[in-house]
Design a protein around this motif. Structure first.
Motif, PDB file in Angstrom:
ATOM      1  N   SER A 162       0.876  -1.174   0.000  1.00  0.00           N
ATOM      2  CA  SER A 162       0.000   0.000   0.000  1.00  0.00           C
ATOM      3  C   SER A 162       0.915   1.227   0.000  1.00  0.00           C
ATOM      4  N   GLY A 198     -12.416  -1.384   3.331  1.00  0.00           N
ATOM      5  CA  GLY A 198     -13.163  -0.130   3.298  1.00  0.00           C
ATOM      6  C   GLY A 198     -13.505   0.271   1.871  1.00  0.00           C
ATOM      7  N   HIS A 219     -11.834   7.597   0.343  1.00  0.00           N
ATOM      8  CA  HIS A 219     -12.828   6.541   0.586  1.00  0.00           C
ATOM      9  C   HIS A 219     -12.365   5.226  -0.028  1.00  0.00           C
ATOM     10  N   GLY A 220     -11.037   5.073  -0.223  1.00  0.00           N
ATOM     11  CA  GLY A 220     -10.560   3.871  -0.893  1.00  0.00           C
ATOM     12  C   GLY A 220     -10.341   4.149  -2.373  1.00  0.00           C
ATOM     13  N   GLU A 231     -16.507  11.564   4.853  1.00  0.00           N
ATOM     14  CA  GLU A 231     -16.019  11.146   6.164  1.00  0.00           C
ATOM     15  C   GLU A 231     -16.664  12.097   7.169  1.00  0.00           C
ATOM     16  N   ASN A 278      -8.216  11.793   6.627  1.00  0.00           N
ATOM     17  CA  ASN A 278      -7.290  11.579   5.503  1.00  0.00           C
ATOM     18  C   ASN A 278      -6.740  12.864   4.906  1.00  0.00           C
ATOM     19  N   VAL A 327     -15.281   4.341   8.098  1.00  0.00           N
ATOM     20  CA  VAL A 327     -14.226   3.318   8.112  1.00  0.00           C
ATOM     21  C   VAL A 327     -13.215   3.630   9.206  1.00  0.00           C
TER      22      VAL A 327
END
Ligand code: KE4
Length: 430
Positions: free
Chosen positions: A22, A116, A144-145, A205, A210, A240
């Motif tokens: 990641s 998520g 949000h991914g 969110e 983030n 998440v």
């Protein structure tokens, strides 16, 4: 100092893109090779060279109990001894669904997924299927991914159509996403004036983590709740990060706003891969196999992940650690802010519950534009100094510092002392 990590990273880079699974783990924004972690226990994490650190990454949020909690480990071992996956319904998935429905009143039905990203991607497809509309609204700085519709940057003007945020995202997918400034109610009103009948959902969110941590403005959230309701659009809270972290009922419990759908991840997996989305039964009823909106997953509801997640939720229900986490986080960030002031380094703190962020800017941070004013160069030096002092922070200025039940007052004191030295040394170099 970190020879084993260094050689592992060299090996990894040859066969794993960027040497990591990641991107943020590679630490590109802090200009140093990442320590490879070998083990963790409680609030402490140990790298491949045996160096120990106080951990404030918490695997990006899941480890609210601390690492390797004995009850979580025991639950996973017990489950594994009965097999690791069946691809069939199990009792523990029902127990997990009951726990979520009981803890989050807005969730009448819930579907388990494996991340998520899967949760938000599925919730958006559901909102589009339920409303028959294609456009979605998200907010700059909210992550949000990595589903295509969500890797979209804001268009040129306010409330204009999105542009691809990454190569590989087709423009005609990005064009359905409108990305607006966070905490800007007027921008949301403008977007609905312009596209109202085409907007399937607004996803945000509820407390962003983030872009660093940003505190939502009550009237902003109330405005979104009102305008989505009056236009028949679905309000999706991406919890998440905040789900089961800010309260048993998540951000929506403390903010007093009821979304139509909520996305979960991180904590509900207790460190194993889990995501979930849920909400109003009339909407969730549209999901296959009862409904016509398709979503599936080989390992969804995996028994080990359910065992780890359920053990975590049960401990949170039993211990109710939220006030204590809030107090510990307040002590930490009051100390960090004071350390920056004493060193003469401009800094501002955003903090709520057990999540917080130290921004190296003197302006208040209320959205992505203001968050980006944080001095990345100072952050890079701060990150490196803190790591050398035995404090493991997220290797990016736009992430969140997480407290866990395992962090002690002593560790927090040590962390503040590290920050005092680090910021004084940085100030001398500026
Ligand atoms: P995952 O697909 O990474 O499980 O979840 C995506 C996601 C969705 N919504 C929110 C609010 C999130 O924060 C995330 C993932 N968070 C990042 C860091 N903040 C995960 C770390 C990473 O990408 O390695």
């Amino acid at each position: 100092m970190r020879e084993k990590s260094k050689s592992l990273f060299e090996k990894a880079r040859k066969i794993i893109p960027g040497g990591v699974n990641s991107p943020v783990r590679a630490g590109k924004s802090v200009g140093m090779d990442p320590p490879f972690i070998a083990s963790a226990k409680g609030a402490m994490i140990q790298d491949a060279d045996g160096n120990e650190y106080i951990d404030y990454v918490a695997s990006w949020g899941p480890m609210i109990l601390g690492h390797a909690h004995p009850e979580v480990v025991a639950a996973v071992i017990e489950s594994a001894n009965k097999g690791t996956s069946y691809g069939a319904p199990t009792e523990i998935e029902v127990t997990m669904a009951e726990a979520i429905v009981q803890m989050v009143p807005s969730v009448e039905m819930v579907r388990m997924v494996n991340s998520g990203t899967e949760a938000t991607m599925s919730a958006i497809r559901l909102a589009r299927g339920f409303t028959g509309r294609d456009k979605i609204i998200k907010f700059d700085g909210c992550y949000h991914g990595h589903a295509d519709s969500l890797l979209v940057s804001a268009g040129s003007g306010l409330a204009t159509l999105g542009i691809p945020g990454s190569p590989g995202v087709p423009a005609d997918i990005a064009t359905h996403t409108i990305s607006l400034p966070y905490n800007n109610r007027e921008a949301v009103e403008k977007a609905f004036e312009r596209f109202g009948s085409e907007i399937a959902c607004v996803i945000l969110e509820a407390v962003p983590g983030n872009m660093g941590v940003v505190i939502p403005d009550k009237s902003f959230l109330e405005g979104i709740r009102e305008i989505t309701g009056s236009h028949g659009a679905i309000l999706i809270f991406d919890e998440v990060i905040t789900g089961f972290r800010l309260a048993l009922g998540g951000a929506q419990e403390i903010l007093g706003i009821t979304p139509d759908l909520t996305c979960f991840g991180k904590i509900i997996g207790g460190g194993l891969p889990v995501g979930a989305y849920g909400g109003r039964a009339d909407i969730m009823g549209r999901i296959a196999p009862d409904g016509d909106v398709y979503q599936a997953g080989t390992l969804s509801g995996n028994p080990l992940a359910m065992a780890a997640g359920l053990a975590t939720l049960n401990i949170l229900k039993r211990e109710n650690p939220f006030d204590d986490l809030d107090r510990k986080c307040e002590t930490l960030f009051a100390g960090l802010e004071k350390a920056a002031q004493n060193a003469g380094i401009p800094a501002t703190v955003n903090r709520i519950g057990s999540m917080g962020c130290l921004f190296f800017t003197q302006d208040t941070v209320t959205d992505f534009a203001s968050a980006r004013k944080s001095d990345a160069n100072i952050f890079r030096q701060y990150f490196q100094e803190m790591l050398e002092c035995g404090v493991y922070l997220a290797p990016s200025p736009f992430e969140t510092t997480f407290l866990s039940m395992a962090h002690t007052e002593e560790m927090i004191k040590e962390t503040v002392q590290c920050a005092e030295g680090a910021l004084e040394r940085i100030a001398r170099k500026i």
